[in-house]
Design a protein around this motif. Sequence first.
Motif, PDB file in Angstrom:
ATOM      1  N   ARG A   8      39.468   8.956  11.264  1.00 33.36           N
ATOM      2  CA  ARG A   8      38.041   8.654  11.231  1.00 33.36           C
ATOM      3  C   ARG A   8      37.800   7.359  11.982  1.00 33.36           C
ATOM      4  O   ARG A   8      38.024   6.275  11.485  1.00 33.36           O
ATOM      5  N   VAL A   9      37.319   7.558  13.195  1.00 32.45           N
ATOM      6  CA  VAL A   9      37.213   6.438  14.121  1.00 32.45           C
ATOM      7  C   VAL A   9      35.969   5.624  13.800  1.00 32.45           C
ATOM      8  O   VAL A   9      34.896   6.180  13.561  1.00 32.45           O
ATOM      9  N   TYR A  10      36.111   4.307  13.836  1.00 34.18           N
ATOM     10  CA  TYR A  10      34.976   3.409  13.693  1.00 34.18           C
ATOM     11  C   TYR A  10      34.595   2.932  15.080  1.00 34.18           C
ATOM     12  O   TYR A  10      35.279   2.086  15.659  1.00 34.18           O
ATOM     13  N   PHE A  11      33.510   3.477  15.594  1.00 39.23           N
ATOM     14  CA  PHE A  11      33.164   3.151  16.973  1.00 39.23           C
ATOM     15  C   PHE A  11      32.621   1.745  17.136  1.00 39.23           C
ATOM     16  O   PHE A  11      32.534   1.255  18.263  1.00 39.23           O
ATOM     17  N   HIS A  12      32.255   1.104  16.045  1.00 37.12           N
ATOM     18  CA  HIS A  12      31.772  -0.256  16.233  1.00 37.12           C
ATOM     19  C   HIS A  12      32.941  -1.224  16.435  1.00 37.12           C
ATOM     20  O   HIS A  12      32.719  -2.389  16.735  1.00 37.12           O
ATOM     21  N   LEU A  24      30.299   2.327  28.433  1.00 38.15           N
ATOM     22  CA  LEU A  24      30.569   3.436  27.535  1.00 38.15           C
ATOM     23  C   LEU A  24      29.716   4.610  27.973  1.00 38.15           C
ATOM     24  O   LEU A  24      28.493   4.536  27.972  1.00 38.15           O
ATOM     25  N   ILE A  84      29.883   9.155  23.548  1.00 37.14           N
ATOM     26  CA  ILE A  84      30.549   9.197  22.248  1.00 37.14           C
ATOM     27  C   ILE A  84      30.263  10.560  21.639  1.00 37.14           C
ATOM     28  O   ILE A  84      29.130  11.034  21.646  1.00 37.14           O
ATOM     29  N   THR A 139      30.869  12.076  17.919  1.00 32.37           N
ATOM     30  CA  THR A 139      31.411  11.789  16.589  1.00 32.37           C
ATOM     31  C   THR A 139      32.029  13.047  16.016  1.00 32.37           C
ATOM     32  O   THR A 139      31.625  14.157  16.334  1.00 32.37           O
ATOM     33  N   GLU A 165      28.998   1.170  10.602  1.00 32.98           N
ATOM     34  CA  GLU A 165      29.264   2.226  11.585  1.00 32.98           C
ATOM     35  C   GLU A 165      28.030   3.092  11.808  1.00 32.98           C
ATOM     36  O   GLU A 165      27.694   3.439  12.948  1.00 32.98           O
ATOM     37  N   HIS A 216      25.476   1.299  13.812  1.00 32.84           N
ATOM     38  CA  HIS A 216      25.921   1.204  15.206  1.00 32.84           C
ATOM     39  C   HIS A 216      25.700   2.514  15.947  1.00 32.84           C
ATOM     40  O   HIS A 216      25.242   2.546  17.094  1.00 32.84           O
ATOM     41  N   HIS A 260      23.234   3.522  19.076  1.00 27.98           N
ATOM     42  CA  HIS A 260      23.764   4.176  20.273  1.00 27.98           C
ATOM     43  C   HIS A 260      23.029   5.463  20.588  1.00 27.98           C
ATOM     44  O   HIS A 260      23.077   5.953  21.717  1.00 27.98           O
ATOM     45  N   GLY A 263      30.928  11.505  12.305  1.00 27.12           N
ATOM     46  CA  GLY A 263      32.172  10.873  11.951  1.00 27.12           C
ATOM     47  C   GLY A 263      32.465  10.932  10.476  1.00 27.12           C
ATOM     48  O   GLY A 263      33.489  10.430  10.032  1.00 27.12           O
ATOM     49  N   HIS A 289      31.401   9.316   7.973  1.00 32.04           N
ATOM     50  CA  HIS A 289      31.621   8.020   7.344  1.00 32.04           C
ATOM     51  C   HIS A 289      30.567   7.735   6.293  1.00 32.04           C
ATOM     52  O   HIS A 289      30.869   7.301   5.204  1.00 32.04           O
TER      53      HIS A 289
END
Lengths: 475, 511
Positions: A300-304, A341, A344, A346, B45, B48, B52, B59, B61
């Motif tokens: 679970r990637v944290y893009f921030h 960038l 993205i 998610t 997150e 953010h 974006h 994700g 989250h």
Amino acid sequence: MYHLKYGEIGRYSPPGGELIATFETKEDLESKFRTVSRKISGIFGTSQKFSDLTISAQPFYTEFNSLESTSQRTHYSSLPREPVCTENLTPWLKLLPCRSKAGLASLLNPIKLYDLFYHSMSVEVTRSQENSLSFHQQLLLVVELKEFKFSQIFGTPLIGPICPFSSQTKIQIEGFSDYSSFTPTPEEIGNNQVGFILKENLNNKKDFNLHYSPKENTNNNGYNHNNIGNGNSNNGNDNNNNFNNNGINDENISKNQSIKLNRFLKESGKIRGGVITQITNLEKNDLHLTLYDSLPWFMRVYFHTLTIKSNFENKEIEITDLNLEREQDNESNLFANQASLLRIQTSQDHGRPSIFELALVLKPGETFQISVDYLKGFLNFEEHPFDGNRGFDIAPAIVSMHGKKQNLKKRIYYTDSLLLMLPTPDFTMPYNVMTITTTAFLIWYGSFLNNLTGRAGLKLKKKSKAKWIIKPDKF
Amino acid sequence: MILQFSLILLGILLRVAGYHFDLSSFYNQKFEYVTPFTSFDNLIEAVHLMSHGTSPYGGSHFHLPPIYLWLFRWVDQDSYSNWGLRIIFILIDLICCLLLFLIIKQTLLQQKNKMLKQKLERILPVAISSIYFLNPFTITSCLVYCMGNFTRLYILLSIYFAMNANLVLTTFVLSLAAYTEVTPVLLIIPMILYCIKQRSQLFKSKLNISKLNINKNQEKEKEKEQKQKEEKEEKQKKVKKNQKQKKEKKTKQNNNKEKQQNNSKIYLQWFFGLFLFFFWWALLLILSQLMFNSNITNIKTLTKDPNFFQHFFSNSHYFTFLKHTYYFLLNITDLTPNIGLYWYLLTETFVVFRQFLVFTLQFINVVGLIPLTLRFHSYPLFLLAIITSSITILKAYPTLADFPFLFCLLVMQPKLLENTRYRTFFIRGFQVVIGLLSPFYKIWIQDGTGNANYLFGISLSFSFAEILVLMEMIRSAMIVITNEKDKKKEKNSKPYYISTPNKKLHSKKDK
């Protein structure tokens, strides 16, 4: 790292299996890709059917086909865990017209082939705009040579007839100019290139055993590249044997290498971690690169936390956010900033992977370090693979060069694949866990009913001290 | 007052010290406080991603409803050291503490036993509010910016408003609680019950005053008549009888009317309360949907497209955030280890049984509601305590900070503590279990020497201990209730004996 060790030659592939499919239209790519992957897994005896939506994705900015820009019509999946063996070689050979019975393919002995440093097979089918199919098969081998002789490399000299279906059978060796030290003598002599065209002399049943004995004492303990390609429409059989010196000689590396790639995991404990990719520019000019990285959903990637550092500056490099769509693409706009960038995607649980694409401008000699933090997810014990403690293989990232000048070809580079260890539950415990937790709920229910429905009263003891208890009613 | 003030100051000082010495980064690694639902990193997150331009629920989250995105739209990676955020979380804890104080004070006013009342008035409010405020678990949940603090605040606020018989505000705050986490929906029934009882009590106090005045006037009239008409006793008696009968009829009619009026009022209030609750909830959902369709939260976006967010709504499908918030909580899709009961159970059961198991586990919440209301309908505050504690024990992603909250609510009526058993066992047991939670997690996750089973055992025993505590309180409440009933029925009778070693099961009363 393939190209650092062995040089940049040919179209090599990342570890495991890779499937790239470009379709005519953008619509309904996922179901189309599913059918394609299943059919190909049937043809080649691979488990490409595992390249479903949880793994496959669309790289918008990397171009696998140098001829045309495919924009959003490609679908890409990579299975790093896929093993390659003779069961994959035989269907690959079956696609050749003469199979392994005639022609240069008769040299291929699976026992020798899978004993090498590196090997990869690929099949590329493209349809040009004039509706003509081109079918390109490639086998890439890296051999350690003691003596440059076919019998040493392949185990046998070239015995037997040439394939009568092929229009041309050709062996091409690059990197040599002294043609006199070859036996038999070559027909074609070019600039740093030597070619042998095999026609009918083989039908005399003489063994074709290419032998190279140099007069001068050159440094030939290098790696030999055998790039065997067979084409079937208006092109002949090309066999390219390429030499490259060992990595000791730095000049040769800097001639061929343009970037240096590295990728690793940083982990603190079994849950938290980060992925770091390092790119260095070994050329004398600025490079325009796009990085495509796809990580599975259980990372679970944290893009921030996506940061880029450079060895030329102390601060972190600012990543400018470009919400561009591919249709509005102008190459100059993509690379306006040092790092931008592009995209993205998610992830979704049990769905699609998480993707990010960056456009980078590297000065000569600069290294970028791109890092992303993640938190590992926990899987059901059925979703772990059979060898649960080995870990999960993660597909390599793709770095593609976008060239301003026409000298630089559009090249694609792959990083290393990674091995990710997920914290595993105890696989032997399903029954125990179910019984123990359900007893906890049972105690809830039991004491609940007992306390609410029973009659509360005093219990006499011998010393006339009463004690409160609750007893269930008799109905 | 001085004691209370000083304890509050101490609590605030501890929190400020914790923030100052950067303990939040240390406690952020702890699984007892940081769950997929309550983690603050996930909020960062989501904000953010929103800036974006992608969906904040991507994700997997972020699982809170969208209003928290709007409230915290200024949040960044650097906001861990932002004093504004810290003040918000300290305020939440402070308000909870003060609410507990006020609730207990008002409940003590209704206490009839004067001796107990005097003793308790000095100690109990301060004790319970400081148990909640100075607890290390609540302090760490404040340091970690745990988002589960909000639901506790909402529940306490709604209890306070119900105590003041303010139906509108109770339903509003409770709808906020149900909007963040689904399970506080079950609190609506005891909350409205409590509100109605409080309202009737307020009216009763007013009616008692008016009744006294009426009785005084009637007595004066009777004396005058007796003095004037002493000779005509038979006629006076007849007249008195008639008058008495008329008065009885009138009082009966009045009582019936009052009862009917009261019943209709109660039904009206029930209907009104339920309607208001769902109305507020629907309003909140619509607001959050509107938030997605407008540009309130866009600060850093570069595009100027008005239909900015609709690219992640497929086919103009609204309320897609429900899938990531309520469906996620009810389905327990994320299996990261926490203090609850479900994570290891759902990792180790076969996928085939998952849906059934999840349904039965969530159903336990609902099952206990109606029998408990029937039993404890005359003790609504205790009913609220039981149901909130059952909700927190059976939560999908609980934190350690829910435990003092649970405990403080249950202990509000100290009569119940008399009849509890195994008190030292519980105290020592909780000490041991809570002390072992982080080592067993560390063994598995960081050192790699241990197993998942350690953590499973200890988390199971923790929730098991909470269950036992709750059942003990219910048991003692039943004893108290039967005691009161027996006293009301026959004042000079002996208590009810159940069983002795030589006698039969049922005593003479039944015969």
